[in-house]
Every structure is written in structure tokens, then in C-alpha cells.
Motif scaffolding. Structure first.
Motif, PDB file in Angstrom:
ATOM      1  N   THR A  15      22.749  10.840  18.869  1.00 32.72           N
ATOM      2  CA  THR A  15      23.826  11.033  19.837  1.00 32.72           C
ATOM      3  C   THR A  15      23.300  10.782  21.239  1.00 32.72           C
ATOM      4  O   THR A  15      22.127  11.030  21.532  1.00 32.72           O
ATOM      5  CB  THR A  15      24.410  12.458  19.752  1.00 32.72           C
ATOM      6  OG1 THR A  15      23.357  13.399  19.891  1.00 32.72           O
ATOM      7  CG2 THR A  15      25.116  12.681  18.431  1.00 32.72           C
ATOM      8  N   ILE A  16      24.174  10.276  22.077  1.00 33.94           N
ATOM      9  CA  ILE A  16      23.823  10.020  23.480  1.00 33.94           C
ATOM     10  C   ILE A  16      24.349  11.196  24.283  1.00 33.94           C
ATOM     11  O   ILE A  16      25.548  11.507  24.237  1.00 33.94           O
ATOM     12  CB  ILE A  16      24.420   8.684  23.962  1.00 33.94           C
ATOM     13  CG1 ILE A  16      23.792   7.549  23.140  1.00 33.94           C
ATOM     14  CG2 ILE A  16      24.197   8.496  25.456  1.00 33.94           C
ATOM     15  CD1 ILE A  16      24.389   6.195  23.407  1.00 33.94           C
ATOM     16  N   LEU A  27      22.536  -0.627  19.369  1.00 35.07           N
ATOM     17  CA  LEU A  27      21.622   0.097  18.488  1.00 35.07           C
ATOM     18  C   LEU A  27      20.771  -0.916  17.747  1.00 35.07           C
ATOM     19  O   LEU A  27      21.298  -1.810  17.080  1.00 35.07           O
ATOM     20  CB  LEU A  27      22.404   0.966  17.485  1.00 35.07           C
ATOM     21  CG  LEU A  27      21.574   1.668  16.404  1.00 35.07           C
ATOM     22  CD1 LEU A  27      20.675   2.736  17.026  1.00 35.07           C
ATOM     23  CD2 LEU A  27      22.481   2.279  15.358  1.00 35.07           C
ATOM     24  N   ASP A  28      19.472  -0.811  17.886  1.00 39.59           N
ATOM     25  CA  ASP A  28      18.515  -1.670  17.193  1.00 39.59           C
ATOM     26  C   ASP A  28      18.779  -3.156  17.437  1.00 39.59           C
ATOM     27  O   ASP A  28      18.660  -3.993  16.533  1.00 39.59           O
ATOM     28  CB  ASP A  28      18.519  -1.368  15.686  1.00 39.59           C
ATOM     29  CG  ASP A  28      18.034   0.042  15.381  1.00 39.59           C
ATOM     30  OD1 ASP A  28      17.218   0.576  16.165  1.00 39.59           O
ATOM     31  OD2 ASP A  28      18.466   0.610  14.361  1.00 39.59           O
ATOM     32  N   PRO A  36      30.244   5.178  19.517  1.00 45.01           N
ATOM     33  CA  PRO A  36      31.115   5.716  18.458  1.00 45.01           C
ATOM     34  C   PRO A  36      31.263   7.237  18.564  1.00 45.01           C
ATOM     35  O   PRO A  36      30.304   7.941  18.886  1.00 45.01           O
ATOM     36  CB  PRO A  36      30.392   5.321  17.175  1.00 45.01           C
ATOM     37  CG  PRO A  36      28.955   5.214  17.556  1.00 45.01           C
ATOM     38  CD  PRO A  36      28.944   4.745  18.992  1.00 45.01           C
ATOM     39  N   ALA A  37      32.464   7.718  18.272  1.00 46.98           N
ATOM     40  CA  ALA A  37      32.695   9.164  18.269  1.00 46.98           C
ATOM     41  C   ALA A  37      31.764   9.802  17.245  1.00 46.98           C
ATOM     42  O   ALA A  37      31.636   9.333  16.126  1.00 46.98           O
ATOM     43  CB  ALA A  37      34.148   9.460  17.919  1.00 46.98           C
ATOM     44  N   GLY A  38      31.067  10.838  17.652  1.00 45.82           N
ATOM     45  CA  GLY A  38      30.154  11.517  16.742  1.00 45.82           C
ATOM     46  C   GLY A  38      28.757  10.938  16.713  1.00 45.82           C
ATOM     47  O   GLY A  38      27.886  11.468  16.030  1.00 45.82           O
ATOM     48  N   GLY A  39      28.527   9.839  17.400  1.00 40.54           N
ATOM     49  CA  GLY A  39      27.195   9.252  17.448  1.00 40.54           C
ATOM     50  C   GLY A  39      26.961   8.202  16.372  1.00 40.54           C
ATOM     51  O   GLY A  39      27.881   7.780  15.679  1.00 40.54           O
ATOM     52  N   THR A  50      19.957   0.684  23.837  1.00 35.45           N
ATOM     53  CA  THR A  50      20.068   0.280  25.242  1.00 35.45           C
ATOM     54  C   THR A  50      21.525   0.384  25.648  1.00 35.45           C
ATOM     55  O   THR A  50      22.437   0.275  24.818  1.00 35.45           O
ATOM     56  CB  THR A  50      19.573  -1.162  25.470  1.00 35.45           C
ATOM     57  OG1 THR A  50      20.266  -2.051  24.597  1.00 35.45           O
ATOM     58  CG2 THR A  50      18.079  -1.281  25.240  1.00 35.45           C
ATOM     59  N   ALA A  51      21.723   0.616  26.954  1.00 31.25           N
ATOM     60  CA  ALA A  51      23.077   0.713  27.506  1.00 31.25           C
ATOM     61  C   ALA A  51      23.320  -0.490  28.424  1.00 31.25           C
ATOM     62  O   ALA A  51      22.402  -1.012  29.042  1.00 31.25           O
ATOM     63  CB  ALA A  51      23.229   2.009  28.280  1.00 31.25           C
TER      64      ALA A  51
END
Length: 189
Positions: A15-16, A27-28, A36-39, A50-51
Motif C-alpha cells: 500500500t502507498i 509496479l515492477d 488501485p483501491a486496497g493497494g 515509481t510514481a
């Protein structure tokens, strides 16, 4: 933040915890997408995130390591001594105990394995083993009922007579599968 797999859930969750509004994430090394909701649900191993903002700028890589799923302990191998006429209980033993494990008999509290095993009555019993990670495994064993005493023999007595100096004792109740002791002597058919 990483939530590692558990005994019952084979995947982890990443989770972020920083603000995500207006950002997309990779992701990767996958394509950037909304968080995504919930991570992220992921397998065990090393992962990177990365963002990217609306201007296309990309953050430094954040590493997230997800631990392997903890393994369940080996199922207990059970043995039991059956009750006897003299001892109406059985001794239930675990023949493959190991250090660091705790045991539960029939859903009771987990505790170290007792020296000498468990004293149990007849019927179905379950022993569950648990490791330090909380993973469990169990096995069942059925203990035979305590054997019952045979019915008191029904006898017929023929008393001595003037002509015959001895008497005769005859057992008139069923005798199949039984042995008898006369005046405390050895048991015989």
C-alpha cells in the motif's frame, strides 16, 4: 507499507501511504496506472514502485520486499494406547514432536507438548500443532472404548451325594470367547 503473506493468504499487499491524488504508479516496471483501491496484491519477492505526476515526471524508485508465505508445520503423527479393563483411559502421544511448536488437544489452548503425552478417554481426538508464525496442521485419532467386564457367570451346582464324594459346578451362561479361573487359579477355557 507491506503486509506479508500469512499462513492462510499466499499473497502480500503493498500500500502507498503518501498522497496519491493526481499521480499514477508503476509496479515492477509495468505501465503507469491509477493506484488501485486496497493497494497492490503481489507474490512474495522484491518489488519496485515509481510514481508519475501529470507533467510526466517520475519519482525515485521505492523498494518493497514481500516475505515468503510461512509454511505450516508437519502434521502430528499420533499413536494411542487403548484403554484396558484396569485402566479406562488411553495415552495419546505425538511421535514427531519438534522444538518451537505448541500443541492443542481437541481445540484446547496451545501449549508445549506434555511429557508423557495426553491422557484421554475413548472416542475421536484431534491434535493440532502450531508454529511460531501461527500456521497450524492437525490429525485425528480414534481411541477404542474401554473393554467391559464379562457378565458374572451363571452356575449350576450339583452337591456331593452319599455315593459321590465330589460336587460339580457347571457354567450355564454363554462361555464363547471367555476363560475362567476356579478358586483363584490360572485362567483357562
Amino acid at each position: 507499507a507491506v503486509t506479508d503473506p500469512t499462513c492462510t493468504v499466499a499473497t502480500g499487499t503493498i500500500t502507498i501511504t503518501s498522497p496519491t491524488a493526481g499521480l499514477t504508479f508503476s509496479l515492477d516496471g509495468a505501465a503507469y496506472a491509477a493506484y488501485p483501491a486496497g493497494g497492490y496484491t503481489v507474490a512474495a519477492g522484491a518489488h519496485t514502485i515509481t510514481a508519475q505526476n501529470v507533467d510526466g515526471c517520475i519519482s525515485a524508485v521505492a523498494d518493497a520486499d514481500v516475505a515468503a508465505q510461512p509454511a505450516a508445520p508437519v502434521a502430528p503423527t499420533l499413536a494411542a494406547t487403548d484403554p484396558t479393563c484396569a485402566v479406562p483411559t488411553a495415552t495419546l502421544t505425538v511421535t514427531n514432536t519438534a522444538a518451537g511448536l505448541t500443541y492443542s488437544l481437541d481445540g484446547g489452548v496451545f501449549a508445549p507438548y506434555p511429557a508423557g503425552g495426553y491422557t484421554v478417554g475413548s472416542g475421536l481426538h484431534t491434535v493440532t500443532v502450531q508454529n511460531a508464525a501461527g500456521c497450524q496442521n492437525s490429525d485425528d485419532i480414534t481411541v477404542a472404548p474401554a473393554p467391559g467386564a464379562p457378565a458374572v457367570p451363571v452356575t449350576q451346582i450339583v452337591e456331593p451325594t452319599c455315593a459321590v464324594a465330589t460336587g460339580t459346578i457347571t457354567i450355564t451362561s454363554p462361555t464363547a470367547g471367555l476363560t475362567f479361573s476356579f478358586d483363584g487359579g490360572a485362567f483357562a477355557p
